[in-house]
Scaffold this motif. Sequence first.
Motif, PDB file in Angstrom:
ATOM      1  N   UNK A 199       0.753  -0.771  -0.146  1.00 19.24           N
ATOM      2  CA  UNK A 199      -0.107  -0.302  -0.036  1.00 19.24           C
ATOM      3  C   UNK A 199       0.897   1.287   0.141  1.00 19.24           C
ATOM      4  N   UNK A 200       2.244   1.347   0.091  1.00 18.15           N
ATOM      5  CA  UNK A 200       2.622   2.905   0.968  1.00 18.15           C
ATOM      6  C   UNK A 200       3.904   2.614  -0.742  1.00 18.15           C
ATOM      7  N   UNK A 201       3.910   1.714  -0.770  1.00 14.65           N
ATOM      8  CA  UNK A 201       4.650   1.917  -2.226  1.00 14.65           C
ATOM      9  C   UNK A 201       3.790   2.445  -3.330  1.00 14.65           C
ATOM     10  N   UNK A 202       2.252   1.942  -3.367  1.00 11.91           N
ATOM     11  CA  UNK A 202       1.496   2.260  -4.423  1.00 11.91           C
ATOM     12  C   UNK A 202       1.090   3.518  -4.194  1.00 11.91           C
ATOM     13  N   UNK A 203       0.872   4.136  -2.696  1.00  9.13           N
ATOM     14  CA  UNK A 203       1.070   5.456  -2.307  1.00  9.13           C
ATOM     15  C   UNK A 203       1.553   6.442  -3.431  1.00  9.13           C
ATOM     16  N   UNK A 204       2.846   6.293  -2.976  1.00  7.73           N
ATOM     17  CA  UNK A 204       4.424   7.008  -3.074  1.00  7.73           C
ATOM     18  C   UNK A 204       4.107   6.887  -5.038  1.00  7.73           C
ATOM     19  N   UNK A 205       4.450   6.037  -5.587  1.00  9.64           N
ATOM     20  CA  UNK A 205       4.327   6.065  -6.857  1.00  9.64           C
ATOM     21  C   UNK A 205       3.279   7.740  -7.571  1.00  9.64           C
ATOM     22  N   UNK A 206       1.687   7.534  -6.489  1.00  8.91           N
ATOM     23  CA  UNK A 206       0.993   8.762  -6.727  1.00  8.91           C
ATOM     24  C   UNK A 206       0.945  10.157  -6.629  1.00  8.91           C
ATOM     25  N   UNK A 392     -17.462  -5.533  -3.362  1.00  9.99           N
ATOM     26  CA  UNK A 392     -17.053  -3.592  -2.664  1.00  9.99           C
ATOM     27  C   UNK A 392     -16.387  -3.764  -2.889  1.00  9.99           C
ATOM     28  N   UNK A 393     -15.166  -3.835  -3.804  1.00 14.41           N
ATOM     29  CA  UNK A 393     -14.180  -3.287  -4.086  1.00 14.41           C
ATOM     30  C   UNK A 393     -13.224  -2.579  -2.977  1.00 14.41           C
ATOM     31  N   UNK A 394     -11.645  -2.731  -2.443  1.00 15.87           N
ATOM     32  CA  UNK A 394     -11.248  -1.733  -1.205  1.00 15.87           C
ATOM     33  C   UNK A 394     -10.509  -0.696  -2.476  1.00 15.87           C
ATOM     34  N   UNK A 395     -10.629   0.418  -2.008  1.00  6.56           N
ATOM     35  CA  UNK A 395     -10.100   1.567  -3.022  1.00  6.56           C
ATOM     36  C   UNK A 395      -8.581   2.248  -2.592  1.00  6.56           C
ATOM     37  N   UNK A 396      -7.015   2.841  -3.344  1.00  3.35           N
ATOM     38  CA  UNK A 396      -6.831   4.151  -2.617  1.00  3.35           C
ATOM     39  C   UNK A 396      -7.091   4.941  -3.472  1.00  3.35           C
ATOM     40  N   UNK A 397      -7.637   5.642  -3.069  1.00  3.42           N
ATOM     41  CA  UNK A 397      -8.337   7.021  -3.613  1.00  3.42           C
ATOM     42  C   UNK A 397      -7.601   8.576  -3.683  1.00  3.42           C
ATOM     43  N   UNK A 398      -7.693   8.450  -4.820  1.00  3.52           N
ATOM     44  CA  UNK A 398      -6.742  10.267  -5.615  1.00  3.52           C
ATOM     45  C   UNK A 398      -7.635  10.852  -5.438  1.00  3.52           C
TER      46      UNK A 398
END
Length: 404
Positions: A199-206, A392-398
Motif C-alpha cells: 500500500x505504501x509503495x502504491x501511495x508513493x507512486x501517486x 465492494x472492492x477496496x480502494x486507494x483514492x486519489x
Amino acid sequence: MSTDASAEPRSVREDGSEAAAAPRASLRRRLGGGVVFLVLVLLFALPWGTLFAMGVHWPLPVFVAGTVVFAVGLVSFPFLMVAGHGRRRIDRASRIADSTLGIVWVLFTWSVLGDLAHLILVALGMGGVGQARIIAVAVVVVATTLLAWGHFEAMRVPRVKQVEVTLPRLGAGLDGTRVVVLADTHYGPIDRARWSAGVTEAVNALDADVVLHAGDIADGTPTQRREQSAPLGSIRARLAKVYVTGNHEYFSEAQGWLDRMTELGWESLHNRHVIVERGGDRLVLAGVDDVTAESSGLAGHRANLLGALAGTDQDQPVLLVAHQPKYVAQAAAAGIDLQVSGHTHGGQIWPFNFLVRVDQPVVSGLSRHGERTQLYTSRGTGFWGPPFRVFAPSEITLLTLRAG
C-alpha cells in the motif's frame, strides 16, 4: 425538622429508582442477548436447511456430516468471537471466527435466493428432489466462487480510484492538488505487513500533495500491530500527512494510536487543523475524533468541529476528515467544503451495503449535502473481520482538487 423530613423521601426515591433501574438494565441485556442468539441461529440454520434438510433427501451420511459441521460452527462461534475480540485478543481465534462469519453470511444470502427460486418452482409445479438438489449444489458453487474471489479482493493491494472534486472556494494556486485517501486499514489478526508495504509503495507512486488516513487504522493495540503499521512511516507527501481516529481505535488505545501515528511522521488531527499553502492560496485540513469517542470515556476525546476550526479564516476552503459519513450533517451546517470519510467499507460483503445504508447517509463515492458541502466516502483500503470483499472492492483514492 422540615429539612430532614423532605430529604428522607428524596433518598428513598433515589434508592428506589436505582433499585428499579438494575432489573431494567438486566432485562435489556437479556433481550439483546436473545436477539443476537436468534440471529446467529438463523444465520446457521437457514443454509443448513437449504443444503441438507429441505427436500433434498441426501443419503444419511451426507445429512449427518453436514449437520455436524453446521452444529459445531454454531456452538463454537460465540466462544471464538469472545476469545478473539474480547479481552484476551487471541488472533488465531479471531481468524477462525471472522472467516466463519464471512462464510456463513455468504451461504445465508445465497440460500435465501435459492429458497425463493425453489418456492417459485414449486408454485409452477416443477418442484421435487432433483430441483432441490440442483439448487443446493448451485448455492454451494456460487458461495464458494464468491468467497474465493472475495478473499483475493480483500488481500490484494487495492486499485487506485481517481476522482476529481471541484471546490468553488479553492484558490487557483491549489488547483490540481492531489489528495490520497486511505481508510479502514484494520491491521489485525491476519499479519498483513507485506500488504501494508505494498500500500505504501502504491501511495508513493501517486506523487501526492496530501495523504490522509480517515480512521480505523487497526484492530488491536499499537504494540500488537507495530510491524503492520510500520510501513506508514515511509509514505511521502509534499504538503501534509494527516490522520483521525475511527470507532475501532476506541476499542484499543485510541490515544496510543494518535501517538503512534505522530511517531510515524503523521499529523494527528485530534480536533485540530493544519493549513497547507501553494501559489499564495491556502487550504484548511481539519479533523475530528470519531462520533463514538465521547462515549468511550477517554478524557479529551470527542468530535469537536468548533475546536478543530478554531482560529481559521472563514473565507478559506476547508477539507474535513471525519471517520463516519453521517458527520456530514454537522459539516454541512458549518459550511465545510469537502468532508472525507470511510467506515462503511462499501458494505464489504454484498448485500450488507443495504444494512449500512440504514445507519449512514452514503455507502461510497462522491455526494453533495446542502449548498456547499461535498462528501467523499471511501470503500476502505483494508477490511474488517471476515477476510472477504464481495461486490465492494477496496480502494486507494486519489482526489484531484479543482478550483471553481
